[in-house]
Design a protein around this motif. Structure first.
Motif, PDB file in Angstrom:
ATOM      1  N   LEU A 196       0.849  -1.196   0.000  1.00  0.00           N
ATOM      2  CA  LEU A 196       0.000   0.000   0.000  1.00  0.00           C
ATOM      3  C   LEU A 196       0.881   1.241   0.000  1.00  0.00           C
ATOM      4  N   ASN A 198       0.641   4.904   0.750  1.00  0.00           N
ATOM      5  CA  ASN A 198      -0.197   5.957   1.337  1.00  0.00           C
ATOM      6  C   ASN A 198       0.387   7.314   1.003  1.00  0.00           C
ATOM      7  N   TYR A 200      -0.343  11.199   2.104  1.00  0.00           N
ATOM      8  CA  TYR A 200      -1.090  12.115   2.972  1.00  0.00           C
ATOM      9  C   TYR A 200      -0.727  13.545   2.589  1.00  0.00           C
ATOM     10  N   HIS A 215      -7.178   1.688  13.875  1.00  0.00           N
ATOM     11  CA  HIS A 215      -7.504   0.354  13.362  1.00  0.00           C
ATOM     12  C   HIS A 215      -6.358  -0.579  13.708  1.00  0.00           C
ATOM     13  N   ASP A 217      -4.240  -3.933  11.814  1.00  0.00           N
ATOM     14  CA  ASP A 217      -4.131  -4.516  10.478  1.00  0.00           C
ATOM     15  C   ASP A 217      -4.616  -5.966  10.528  1.00  0.00           C
ATOM     16  N   LEU A 232       2.560   8.873  12.557  1.00  0.00           N
ATOM     17  CA  LEU A 232       2.023   7.580  13.003  1.00  0.00           C
ATOM     18  C   LEU A 232       1.951   7.546  14.529  1.00  0.00           C
ATOM     19  N   HIS A 271      -3.494   1.493  15.735  1.00  0.00           N
ATOM     20  CA  HIS A 271      -2.627   2.607  15.350  1.00  0.00           C
ATOM     21  C   HIS A 271      -3.419   3.518  14.420  1.00  0.00           C
ATOM     22  N   ARG A 281       3.115  13.613   3.459  1.00  0.00           N
ATOM     23  CA  ARG A 281       3.842  12.498   4.073  1.00  0.00           C
ATOM     24  C   ARG A 281       3.560  11.250   3.254  1.00  0.00           C
ATOM     25  N   SER A 283       3.909   6.839   3.276  1.00  0.00           N
ATOM     26  CA  SER A 283       4.267   5.613   3.983  1.00  0.00           C
ATOM     27  C   SER A 283       3.955   4.440   3.061  1.00  0.00           C
ATOM     28  N   PRO A 285       3.190   0.543   3.741  1.00  0.00           N
ATOM     29  CA  PRO A 285       3.076  -0.736   4.440  1.00  0.00           C
ATOM     30  C   PRO A 285       3.016  -1.910   3.465  1.00  0.00           C
ATOM     31  N   PHE A 287       1.496  -5.455   3.756  1.00  0.00           N
ATOM     32  CA  PHE A 287       0.676  -6.311   4.609  1.00  0.00           C
ATOM     33  C   PHE A 287       0.921  -7.753   4.205  1.00  0.00           C
TER      34      PHE A 287
HETATM   35  C1  OGA Z   1      -2.182   1.504   7.288  1.00  0.00           C
HETATM   36  C2  OGA Z   1      -1.523   2.305   8.324  1.00  0.00           C
HETATM   37  C3  OGA Z   1      -0.062   4.101   8.968  1.00  0.00           C
HETATM   38  C4  OGA Z   1       0.874   5.100   8.378  1.00  0.00           C
HETATM   39  O1  OGA Z   1      -2.132   1.920   6.115  1.00  0.00           O
HETATM   40  O2  OGA Z   1      -2.735   0.436   7.642  1.00  0.00           O
HETATM   41  O3  OGA Z   1      -1.667   1.993   9.467  1.00  0.00           O
HETATM   42  O4  OGA Z   1       1.726   5.575   9.129  1.00  0.00           O
HETATM   43  N1  OGA Z   1      -0.767   3.357   7.980  1.00  0.00           N
HETATM   44  O5  OGA Z   1       0.753   5.418   7.213  1.00  0.00           O
END
Ligand code: OGA
Ligand code: NI
Length: 341
Positions: A196, A198, A200, A215, A217, A232, A271, A281, A283, A285, A287
Protein backbone atom coordinates in the motif's frame (compact mmCIF):
# COMPACT_ATOMS: atom_id res chain seq x y z
CA UNK A 1 -20.47 13.84 0.24
CA UNK A 2 -20.62 11.20 -2.48
CA UNK A 3 -19.00 13.55 -4.98
CA UNK A 4 -16.14 14.38 -2.61
CA UNK A 5 -15.63 10.78 -1.64
CA UNK A 6 -14.42 9.95 -5.11
CA UNK A 7 -12.18 12.94 -5.37
CA UNK A 8 -8.56 12.54 -4.34
CA UNK A 9 -7.43 14.60 -1.37
CA UNK A 10 -4.43 15.80 -3.35
CA UNK A 11 -6.67 17.24 -6.08
CA UNK A 12 -8.62 19.14 -3.38
CA UNK A 13 -5.44 20.50 -1.83
CA UNK A 14 -4.12 21.48 -5.25
CA UNK A 15 -7.09 23.86 -5.65
CA UNK A 16 -5.55 25.98 -2.87
CA UNK A 17 -8.22 25.12 -0.31
CA UNK A 18 -7.66 26.82 3.08
CA UNK A 19 -10.06 24.80 5.25
CA UNK A 20 -10.85 21.12 5.23
CA UNK A 21 -14.29 20.20 3.86
CA UNK A 22 -16.90 19.13 6.43
CA UNK A 23 -16.86 15.51 5.30
CA UNK A 24 -13.34 15.09 6.73
CA UNK A 25 -14.05 16.63 10.16
CA UNK A 26 -14.08 14.25 13.11
CA UNK A 27 -16.50 14.64 16.01
CA UNK A 28 -15.38 16.65 19.07
CA UNK A 29 -15.23 13.42 20.97
CA UNK A 30 -12.71 11.85 18.61
CA UNK A 31 -10.71 15.05 18.22
CA UNK A 32 -10.19 15.48 21.93
CA UNK A 33 -8.09 12.33 21.76
CA UNK A 34 -5.70 13.41 19.02
CA UNK A 35 -2.77 14.49 21.18
CA UNK A 36 -0.13 11.80 21.50
CA UNK A 37 2.49 11.33 24.19
CA UNK A 38 6.15 11.23 23.27
CA UNK A 39 7.67 10.24 26.60
CA UNK A 40 7.76 6.57 25.68
CA UNK A 41 9.04 5.16 22.42
CA UNK A 42 8.49 1.87 20.67
CA UNK A 43 11.41 -0.62 20.81
CA UNK A 44 14.19 -0.44 18.21
CA UNK A 45 15.74 -3.81 17.32
CA UNK A 46 18.98 -4.42 15.43
CA UNK A 47 17.88 -7.23 13.11
CA UNK A 48 21.43 -8.26 12.19
CA UNK A 49 21.51 -9.94 15.63
CA UNK A 50 19.44 -12.87 14.35
CA UNK A 51 22.23 -13.95 11.99
CA UNK A 52 25.01 -13.93 14.59
CA UNK A 53 26.06 -15.91 17.68
CA UNK A 54 23.41 -14.10 19.76
CA UNK A 55 20.44 -15.33 17.73
CA UNK A 56 18.57 -16.46 20.83
CA UNK A 57 18.79 -13.02 22.45
CA UNK A 58 17.70 -11.33 19.22
CA UNK A 59 14.74 -13.67 18.87
CA UNK A 60 13.74 -13.06 22.47
CA UNK A 61 13.88 -9.30 21.91
CA UNK A 62 11.54 -9.62 18.90
CA UNK A 63 9.16 -11.88 20.77
CA UNK A 64 9.11 -9.54 23.80
CA UNK A 65 8.42 -6.51 21.57
CA UNK A 66 5.49 -8.38 20.00
CA UNK A 67 4.05 -9.27 23.39
CA UNK A 68 4.54 -5.92 25.09
CA UNK A 69 4.07 -3.46 22.25
CA UNK A 70 2.97 -5.30 19.09
CA UNK A 71 4.97 -2.61 17.29
CA UNK A 72 8.71 -2.02 16.87
CA UNK A 73 11.28 -0.56 14.50
CA UNK A 74 14.08 -2.62 12.93
CA UNK A 75 17.45 -1.32 11.79
CA UNK A 76 20.14 -3.30 9.90
CA UNK A 77 17.31 -5.25 8.27
CA UNK A 78 19.22 -5.97 5.05
CA UNK A 79 17.02 -4.04 2.60
CA UNK A 80 19.53 -1.97 0.58
CA UNK A 81 19.23 1.81 0.98
CA UNK A 82 19.09 2.12 -2.80
CA UNK A 83 15.93 -0.03 -2.90
CA UNK A 84 14.29 2.13 -0.22
CA UNK A 85 15.26 5.36 -1.98
CA UNK A 86 13.95 4.12 -5.33
CA UNK A 87 10.66 3.10 -3.73
CA UNK A 88 10.21 6.53 -2.09
CA UNK A 89 11.15 8.36 -5.30
CA UNK A 90 8.77 6.32 -7.45
CA UNK A 91 6.02 6.76 -4.83
CA UNK A 92 6.28 10.57 -5.12
CA UNK A 93 6.48 10.34 -8.91
CA UNK A 94 3.25 8.38 -9.10
CA UNK A 95 1.29 10.77 -6.88
CA UNK A 96 2.67 13.80 -8.76
CA UNK A 97 1.14 12.44 -12.00
CA UNK A 98 -1.86 14.34 -13.40
CA UNK A 99 -5.12 13.10 -11.90
CA UNK A 100 -6.29 11.60 -15.22
CA UNK A 101 -3.23 9.34 -15.31
CA UNK A 102 -3.77 8.11 -11.75
CA UNK A 103 -7.51 7.70 -12.33
CA UNK A 104 -6.78 4.93 -14.84
CA UNK A 105 -6.16 2.73 -11.81
CA UNK A 106 -9.39 3.53 -9.98
CA UNK A 107 -11.33 0.40 -9.08
CA UNK A 108 -13.29 -1.25 -6.33
CA UNK A 109 -10.90 -2.66 -3.78
CA UNK A 110 -10.98 -6.31 -4.78
CA UNK A 111 -11.65 -6.16 -8.48
CA UNK A 112 -8.17 -5.49 -9.73
CA UNK A 113 -4.59 -6.25 -8.75
CA UNK A 114 -3.91 -2.51 -8.59
CA UNK A 115 -6.26 0.01 -7.03
CA UNK A 116 -5.91 3.81 -6.85
CA UNK A 117 -8.28 5.38 -4.37
CA UNK A 118 -8.84 7.74 -1.51
CA UNK A 119 -9.88 7.45 2.14
CA UNK A 120 -10.64 3.84 3.15
CA UNK A 121 -14.03 2.58 2.09
CA UNK A 122 -14.85 6.01 0.71
CA UNK A 123 -18.33 5.24 -0.59
CA UNK A 124 -20.05 4.45 2.69
CA UNK A 125 -17.62 5.97 5.16
CA UNK A 126 -19.18 8.40 7.65
CA UNK A 127 -16.12 10.64 7.91
CA UNK A 128 -13.48 10.60 5.19
CA UNK A 129 -9.77 10.04 5.75
CA UNK A 130 -7.12 12.53 4.63
CA UNK A 131 -5.17 10.27 2.30
CA UNK A 132 -4.94 8.91 -1.21
CA UNK A 133 -3.52 5.49 -1.91
CA UNK A 134 -2.29 3.04 -4.50
CA UNK A 135 -2.59 -0.62 -3.53
CA UNK A 136 -0.94 -3.65 -5.18
CA UNK A 137 -2.63 -6.93 -4.33
CA UNK A 138 -0.70 -10.17 -4.85
CA UNK A 139 -2.07 -13.63 -4.14
CA UNK A 140 0.65 -16.25 -4.59
CA UNK A 141 3.51 -15.25 -6.88
CA UNK A 142 3.86 -12.19 -9.07
CA UNK A 143 3.72 -13.23 -12.73
CA UNK A 144 4.35 -11.27 -15.91
CA UNK A 145 0.62 -10.72 -16.43
CA UNK A 146 0.22 -9.15 -12.98
CA UNK A 147 3.20 -6.89 -13.59
CA UNK A 148 1.68 -5.60 -16.83
CA UNK A 149 -1.15 -4.09 -14.79
CA UNK A 150 1.20 -2.15 -12.51
CA UNK A 151 1.81 1.53 -13.39
CA UNK A 152 5.05 1.66 -15.43
CA UNK A 153 6.36 4.63 -13.43
CA UNK A 154 6.55 2.53 -10.28
CA UNK A 155 6.69 -1.06 -11.52
CA UNK A 156 10.39 -1.88 -11.13
CA UNK A 157 10.84 -0.04 -7.83
CA UNK A 158 7.76 -1.61 -6.25
CA UNK A 159 8.71 -5.12 -7.38
CA UNK A 160 12.24 -4.84 -6.07
CA UNK A 161 11.07 -3.29 -2.82
CA UNK A 162 8.42 -5.95 -2.26
CA UNK A 163 10.91 -8.75 -2.96
CA UNK A 164 13.38 -7.39 -0.41
CA UNK A 165 10.84 -6.54 2.27
CA UNK A 166 9.14 -9.92 1.99
CA UNK A 167 12.45 -11.45 3.14
CA UNK A 168 12.40 -9.28 6.27
CA UNK A 169 8.80 -10.30 7.00
CA UNK A 170 9.68 -14.00 6.65
CA UNK A 171 12.72 -13.62 8.93
CA UNK A 172 10.59 -12.05 11.62
CA UNK A 173 7.84 -14.64 11.33
CA UNK A 174 10.49 -17.34 11.50
CA UNK A 175 11.98 -15.77 14.64
CA UNK A 176 8.54 -15.65 16.25
CA UNK A 177 7.78 -19.30 15.40
CA UNK A 178 11.13 -20.31 16.86
CA UNK A 179 10.46 -18.32 20.03
CA UNK A 180 7.30 -20.36 20.65
CA UNK A 181 8.91 -23.72 19.81
CA UNK A 182 6.87 -24.16 16.61
CA UNK A 183 9.65 -23.51 14.08
CA UNK A 184 8.46 -23.08 10.51
CA UNK A 185 4.78 -22.53 11.23
CA UNK A 186 4.10 -18.78 10.96
CA UNK A 187 6.32 -18.20 7.93
CA UNK A 188 4.74 -21.10 6.02
CA UNK A 189 1.32 -19.44 6.20
CA UNK A 190 2.17 -16.40 4.08
CA UNK A 191 0.34 -16.44 0.73
CA UNK A 192 -1.19 -13.01 0.14
CA UNK A 193 0.51 -9.64 0.13
CA UNK A 194 -0.67 -6.08 -0.25
CA UNK A 195 1.72 -3.26 -0.89
CA UNK A 196 0.00 0.00 0.00
CA UNK A 197 1.34 3.37 -0.98
CA UNK A 198 -0.20 5.96 1.34
CA UNK A 199 -0.03 9.60 0.31
CA UNK A 200 -1.09 12.12 2.97
CA UNK A 201 -1.27 15.62 1.45
CA UNK A 202 -0.57 18.65 3.67
CA UNK A 203 -3.68 19.48 5.69
CA UNK A 204 -4.90 22.99 6.64
CA UNK A 205 -6.51 21.64 9.85
CA UNK A 206 -4.44 18.63 10.88
CA UNK A 207 -6.03 18.35 14.33
CA UNK A 208 -9.56 18.04 12.95
CA UNK A 209 -9.11 14.90 10.89
CA UNK A 210 -7.11 11.68 10.56
CA UNK A 211 -4.93 10.41 7.71
CA UNK A 212 -5.94 6.92 8.81
CA UNK A 213 -8.20 6.57 11.82
CA UNK A 214 -7.58 3.97 14.49
CA UNK A 215 -7.50 0.35 13.36
CA UNK A 216 -5.47 -2.81 13.61
CA UNK A 217 -4.13 -4.52 10.48
CA UNK A 218 -5.75 -7.78 9.42
CA UNK A 219 -2.90 -10.05 8.27
CA UNK A 220 0.04 -11.75 9.97
CA UNK A 221 2.44 -8.84 10.19
CA UNK A 222 2.90 -5.48 8.50
CA UNK A 223 6.26 -4.02 7.52
CA UNK A 224 6.02 -0.25 7.05
CA UNK A 225 8.40 2.25 5.51
CA UNK A 226 7.81 5.94 6.18
CA UNK A 227 9.54 9.20 5.37
CA UNK A 228 10.82 11.59 8.04
CA UNK A 229 7.64 13.71 8.38
CA UNK A 230 6.06 11.67 11.19
CA UNK A 231 2.39 11.25 12.09
CA UNK A 232 2.02 7.58 13.00
CA UNK A 233 0.65 6.95 16.51
CA UNK A 234 0.48 3.63 18.32
CA UNK A 235 -1.84 2.69 21.16
CA UNK A 236 0.06 1.52 24.24
CA UNK A 237 -1.27 1.10 27.79
CA UNK A 238 -4.25 3.31 27.06
CA UNK A 239 -2.22 6.15 25.53
CA UNK A 240 -1.31 7.17 22.01
CA UNK A 241 2.45 7.13 21.49
CA UNK A 242 3.90 9.14 18.59
CA UNK A 243 6.45 7.16 16.55
CA UNK A 244 9.66 9.08 15.88
CA UNK A 245 10.83 8.31 12.33
CA UNK A 246 14.31 6.75 12.02
CA UNK A 247 15.90 7.11 8.61
CA UNK A 248 15.99 3.79 6.69
CA UNK A 249 14.36 1.85 9.53
CA UNK A 250 11.31 -0.35 8.95
CA UNK A 251 8.37 -0.57 11.32
CA UNK A 252 6.94 -3.96 12.15
CA UNK A 253 3.54 -4.58 13.66
CA UNK A 254 1.62 -7.64 14.71
CA UNK A 255 -1.69 -7.99 12.86
CA UNK A 256 -4.93 -9.79 13.75
CA UNK A 257 -4.19 -13.20 12.17
CA UNK A 258 -0.95 -13.57 14.14
CA UNK A 259 -2.86 -12.76 17.31
CA UNK A 260 -5.28 -15.59 16.52
CA UNK A 261 -2.58 -18.10 15.47
CA UNK A 262 -0.61 -17.38 18.66
CA UNK A 263 -3.85 -17.69 20.66
CA UNK A 264 -3.46 -14.15 21.96
CA UNK A 265 0.23 -14.30 22.92
CA UNK A 266 1.16 -11.69 20.32
CA UNK A 267 -1.25 -8.79 20.20
CA UNK A 268 -2.24 -6.82 17.14
CA UNK A 269 -2.21 -3.17 18.07
CA UNK A 270 -4.34 -0.18 17.20
CA UNK A 271 -2.63 2.61 15.35
CA UNK A 272 -3.55 5.68 13.31
CA UNK A 273 -1.91 8.49 11.38
CA UNK A 274 -2.39 12.25 11.72
CA UNK A 275 -1.73 14.55 8.77
CA UNK A 276 0.85 17.34 8.70
CA UNK A 277 0.10 21.04 8.21
CA UNK A 278 2.89 21.93 5.80
CA UNK A 279 4.27 18.75 4.30
CA UNK A 280 2.94 15.77 2.37
CA UNK A 281 3.84 12.50 4.07
CA UNK A 282 4.27 9.09 2.48
CA UNK A 283 4.27 5.61 3.98
CA UNK A 284 4.49 2.16 2.43
CA UNK A 285 3.08 -0.74 4.44
CA UNK A 286 3.51 -4.28 3.12
CA UNK A 287 0.68 -6.31 4.61
CA UNK A 288 1.80 -9.94 4.82
CA UNK A 289 -1.13 -12.31 5.10
CA UNK A 290 -2.29 -15.89 4.42
CA UNK A 291 -3.96 -16.90 1.16
CA UNK A 292 -7.71 -16.23 1.20
CA UNK A 293 -8.59 -19.92 1.46
CA UNK A 294 -6.37 -20.53 4.52
CA UNK A 295 -8.24 -21.53 7.65
CA UNK A 296 -7.16 -19.39 10.58
CA UNK A 297 -7.27 -20.75 14.12
CA UNK A 298 -4.82 -20.99 17.04
CA UNK A 299 -1.85 -23.29 16.28
CA UNK A 300 -2.76 -26.63 17.98
CA UNK A 301 0.63 -26.86 19.78
CA UNK A 302 -0.17 -23.59 21.55
CA UNK A 303 -3.54 -24.73 22.88
CA UNK A 304 -4.05 -26.93 25.92
CA UNK A 305 -6.41 -27.26 28.88
CA UNK A 306 -4.69 -24.39 30.71
CA UNK A 307 -4.69 -22.25 27.60
CA UNK A 308 -7.88 -23.08 25.68
CA UNK A 309 -8.53 -21.73 22.21
CA UNK A 310 -9.77 -18.15 22.33
CA UNK A 311 -10.91 -17.97 18.70
CA UNK A 312 -13.15 -19.89 16.33
CA UNK A 313 -11.78 -20.98 12.93
CA UNK A 314 -12.43 -18.75 9.91
CA UNK A 315 -10.97 -18.33 6.44
CA UNK A 316 -8.75 -15.34 5.79
CA UNK A 317 -10.84 -14.43 2.74
CA UNK A 318 -14.00 -14.12 4.86
CA UNK A 319 -12.16 -12.02 7.41
CA UNK A 320 -10.86 -9.70 4.71
CA UNK A 321 -14.35 -9.24 3.28
CA UNK A 322 -15.68 -8.48 6.76
CA UNK A 323 -12.88 -5.94 7.41
CA UNK A 324 -13.49 -4.12 4.15
CA UNK A 325 -17.24 -4.02 4.64
CA UNK A 326 -16.76 -1.58 7.53
CA UNK A 327 -15.04 1.74 8.11
CA UNK A 328 -11.87 1.78 10.19
CA UNK A 329 -13.33 1.49 13.65
CA UNK A 330 -10.76 0.19 16.05
CA UNK A 331 -9.61 -3.28 16.82
CA UNK A 332 -12.09 -4.48 19.39
CA UNK A 333 -14.65 -4.71 16.62
CA UNK A 334 -12.31 -6.54 14.26
CA UNK A 335 -11.52 -9.48 16.44
CA UNK A 336 -14.98 -9.75 17.92
CA UNK A 337 -15.56 -11.55 14.62
CA UNK A 338 -13.54 -14.55 15.79
CA UNK A 339 -13.45 -14.34 19.56
CA UNK A 340 -15.00 -17.20 21.51
CA UNK A 341 -16.70 -15.80 24.56
C1 OGA B 1 -2.18 1.50 7.29
C2 OGA B 1 -1.52 2.30 8.32
C3 OGA B 1 -0.06 4.10 8.97
C4 OGA B 1 0.87 5.10 8.38
O1 OGA B 1 -2.13 1.92 6.12
O2 OGA B 1 -2.74 0.44 7.64
O3 OGA B 1 -1.67 1.99 9.47
O4 OGA B 1 1.73 5.58 9.13
N1 OGA B 1 -0.77 3.36 7.98
O5 OGA B 1 0.75 5.42 7.21
NI1 NI C 1 -2.42 -0.01 9.63
Amino acid sequence: MAALANRSVKSLVDTGMREIPKSYIRSENERSKTTAVCTESIPVIDLSGIYGPNRTEAINAISKACEEWGFFQVINHGVPERVIENMMRAHHMFFELPEVEKAKYKAERHDKPVVYGTSFTAKDQKVLEWRDFLMFIVEGTIDAQTLKDWPPIIRDSALEYMTEVRKVALEILSALSESLGISGIFESIMGHERLLLNYYPPCPNPDMTFGVSEHSDVGLITVLLQDDVGGLQVSHNGQWVAVQPISNALLINVADVLQVLSNGKFQSVEHRAVPNYSQARISVPLFCAPARSTIIKPVPELVNEHNPSKYRPFTFGDYLTYFHSRSHSGKADNLAYARLE
